[in-house]
Design an enzyme around this catalytic site. Structure first.
Site, short mmCIF file in Angstrom:
data_model
loop_
_atom_site.label_atom_id
_atom_site.label_comp_id
_atom_site.label_asym_id
_atom_site.label_seq_id
_atom_site.Cartn_x
_atom_site.Cartn_y
_atom_site.Cartn_z
N GLU A 85 0.84 -1.20 0.00
CA GLU A 85 0.00 0.00 0.00
C GLU A 85 0.88 1.25 0.00
OE1 GLU A 85 -2.45 0.22 3.46
OE2 GLU A 85 -3.10 2.28 3.06
N ASP A 121 -1.27 -1.11 5.53
CA ASP A 121 -1.12 -0.50 6.85
C ASP A 121 -2.06 -1.12 7.86
OD1 ASP A 121 0.75 1.19 5.84
OD2 ASP A 121 -0.62 2.89 5.56
N ASP A 180 -4.22 0.03 9.71
CA ASP A 180 -5.28 0.98 10.07
C ASP A 180 -6.52 0.72 9.22
OD1 ASP A 180 -4.66 1.90 7.58
OD2 ASP A 180 -3.86 3.83 8.23
N ASP A 206 -7.88 2.31 6.67
CA ASP A 206 -7.67 2.36 5.22
C ASP A 206 -6.96 1.11 4.72
OD1 ASP A 206 -8.94 4.65 4.63
OD2 ASP A 206 -7.14 5.92 4.57
#
Ligand code: 0RA
Length: 646
Positions: free
Chosen positions: A435, A508, A510, A512
């Site tokens: 990403e 990641d 998180d 997203d």
């Protein structure tokens, strides 16, 4: 000896052999020596097979119309009991072997014996190997049979009888109860998953309307689930479509029979693009299809074309709808029940009986035409959907031709963004889908360039759940992925061309990142399911924290681990620095290598397709248009979602 003599000697030897007890022991000994040949594996998956086999025998009794209630109980010691209210396994003495029939069924491999003139026909389960395999792989088994006014019982250990057949008392009822505990010198220690067994049992209940199946987990406060589906497979397609926008509100249900073969089909279209047709023979999921599926497909295409011509939905000069057109957005169950199924193929997942093709084709042709005559509105809606599919397919073909001309999906045109590796053997090559460009940069620096290739992905990829083939092929990030894999997608997918046997999603830690991962998983699940099936797809596990105190530094991968470390290694907490890593980009190249990419120290989660239909539903739920159920799922699974196996 002449050939003839050798053959006759062999036959004679084997006849004598099979009459002896030695043969019996050798038969089950073979099961214990090579359990994988009979149940696939000795891990929890293989253990699950043992339960399914016993449940399946009870379901066979239900298919025959002799049983309407089955219960499956997981006990606190992880032994399992399956109870049915069928006729009860015969217990009388078998004239040839001198043994009681129950013992024969449970201790002789392939006991296809006849009892009282009736064939003991195991029609499903492990395709005929039967309860004796489960017995062979059980530390103990106990069979209790209510039949002929008596309660009979016999116990076994590792496939051999432990006690004689005993009479415990009188009863008016009939039925069979089998309890067992797997032999952990061969099998893994059982730790049954209620959800997995429950899902399988639910399938059985869908396939046998009117059958009640209970599953009870005594390890979990007697948690109980009861399945009973008045609508049978109609309910099954509704269930599969529960998170989708459906085209025909009421599933089309048809059934018919020829001789002893019964065909049942339920059909409901949704506005998606996938063909989700499940086929079963005697309640065994024929994952590789077979004659029933072939017969169904050809009838479906013909019936829809005939109807479209008659109703002038297809005009003169219009091409016929293709099989692909009529299967887009189709959810269907094709279930046949027959007396002697032949399961073929390596995993025995394909129905081979030739005659079943014509039978299924004729039942579906006749009854489905009739159904459409009686439900013209549904027929119209379904045909509109098929016509749309035909047009989209034509558009996609044009787009694809254009794409191939302009910039083919060929390795020679690999995008500049991909940092390839030097190793050529795909078996040792890895592709990291990373990403963001900045993490991609670190990964390129930190990797082992001999066998690790890096493909940075910019932003979110397309949500393929909401897009047709033309859009997907026009999307740059997806084209890049397909090009790098070199396999093609959908019907073109060719696993032998895969350039990296490990494809690793690195996003990641998180929200997203989780979203991008889900988008990627959806793409792979929908368009390269073989990649997942063959175990090539992985999820990288970057650390969530680092803890540092003086010279001591540790990488931490979960909140639990962090708490544990703070309470042990770093107890006292003087000058302890805890750092949260939200993104891959926060790590430098060496850190990324050490924590996430180095095969010696990293953890990779393998993506498994344990339950394809569940995966399908979850993909629809997470990626589809209905928002409220998605919200609910995310709220309830927010904690576990990092480990989501699709
Ligand atoms: C063959 C014949 C008969 C019963 C069964 C099989 C039978 C097998 C299983 C396995 C689990 N539960 C079962 N219930 C019944 C009986 C034939 C007769 O009594 O007429």
């Amino acid at each position: 000896m002449t050939e003839e003599e050798i053959r006759s000697k062999k036959e004679k030897d084997s006849a004598e052999y099979s009459a002896s007890d030695i043969q019996v022991l050798e038969g089950l000994e073979a099961v214990r020596k090579r359990p994988g040949m009979y149940i696939g594996s000795t891990d929890q998956r293989g253990l699950d097979h043992l339960v399914y086999e016993i449940v399946h025998n009870a379901v066979d009794e239900a298919m025959g119309g002799f049983c309407d209630e089955i219960s499956c109980t997981i006990h606190t010691d992880n032994s399992v009991t399956v109870v049915d209210n069928g006729r009860g396994i015969p217990c009388e003495i078998h004239p040839k072997t001198g043994k009681n029939a129950l013992e024969t069924v449970l201790t002789v491999l392939h006991a296809g014996a006849k009892f009282g003139g009736k064939t003991y026909q195991v029609s499903g389960g492990l395709h005929g190997v039967g309860s004796s395999v489960v017995n062979a792989l059980s530390e103990w088994m106990m069979a209790t049979v209510k039949k002929d006014g008596k309660i009979h019982r016999q116990t076994y250990s590792r496939g051999a009888p432990k006690t004689d057949l005993e009479i415990l008392g009188d009863t008016e009822e009939t039925g069979t109860t089998i309890s067992f505990y797997p032999d952990t010198t061969i099998m893994a220690e059982p730790d049954w998953n209620f959800g997995i067994i429950s899902g399988r049992v639910r399938e059985m209940a869908y396939l046998n309307k009117g059958l009640t199946i209970h599953i009870i987990d005594e390890r979990d406060n007697n948690r109980k689930q009861t399945y009973y589906f008045e609508g049978g497979i109609t309910g099954y397609v509704r269930h599969l479509n529960r998170h989708k926008n459906v085209v025909n509100r009421l599933p089309a249900y048809i059934t018919g029979s020829q001789g002893t073969t019964v065909v049942e089909v339920a059909i409901q279209y949704n506005d998606g693009f996938m063909d989700n047709t499940l086929s079963f023979a005697n309640c065994v999921n024929t994952v590789d299809g077979g004659t029933h599926l072939t017969g169904f497909r050809s009838a479906l295409t013909r019936v829809l074309n005939d109807y479209a011509r008659k109703a002038k939905i297809l005009k003169e000069g219009d091409a016929n709808l293709t099989g692909d057109d009529v299967r887009e957005g189709l959810t269907a169950i094709v279930s046949v029940k027959l007396s002697e199924p032949q399961f073929e193929g390596q995993t025995k997942g394909k129905l081979g009986n030739i005659e079943v093709k014509a039978i299924t084709e004729s039942v579906v042709s006749d009854k489905l035409s009739l159904y459409f005559e009686e439900h013209p509105e549904d027929a119209k809606k379904i045909l509109d959907k098929c016509l749309m599919a035909a047009r989209a397919r034509e558009a996609a073909r044009k787009a694809r031709d254009l794409v191939i001309k302009k910039n083919s999906l060929d390795v020679s045109t690999l995008p500049g963004k991909l940092a390839g590796c030097s190793e050529k053997d795909p078996a040792s090559c890895e592709l990291f889908l990373v990403e963001g460009d900045s993490a991609g940069g670190s990964a390129k620096q930190g990797r082992n360039r001999r066998f690790q290739a890096i493909l940075p992905l910019r932003g979110k990829i397309l949500n393929v759940e909401k897009a047709g083939a033309d859009k997907i092929l026009a999307h740059q990030e997806i084209r890049t992925i397909i090009t790098a894999l070199n396999t093609g997608i959908d019907e073109d997918y060719d696993d032998s061309r895969l350039r990296y046997h490990r494809v690793v999603l690195m996003t990641d830690a998180d929200v997203d990142g989780a979203h991008i991962r889900t988008l990627l998983l959806t793409f792979f699940f929908r368009h390269t399911p073989k990649l997942i099936e063959n175990g090539h797809l992985f999820i990288a596990q970057p650390p969530l924290y680092s803890i540092k105190s003086g010279k001591k530094e540790m990488w931490i991968y979960s909140d639990e681990e962090k708490d544990a470390m703070l309470a042990s290694e770093f107890k006292g907490l003087r000058n302890v620095e805890v750092r949260r890593y939200k993104g891959l980009g926060e790590m430098n190249a060496e850190q990324l290598w050490a924590t996430t990419m180095n095969p010696a120290t990293r953890t990779l989660l393998k993506v498994e397709l344990d339950d394809v239909n569940e995966a399908d539903s979850i993909c629809s739920l997470l990626m589809g248009e209905e928002v409220p159920p998605r919200k609910l799922f995310i709220q309830t699974h927010a904690k576990s979602v990092t480990n989501l196996d699709i």
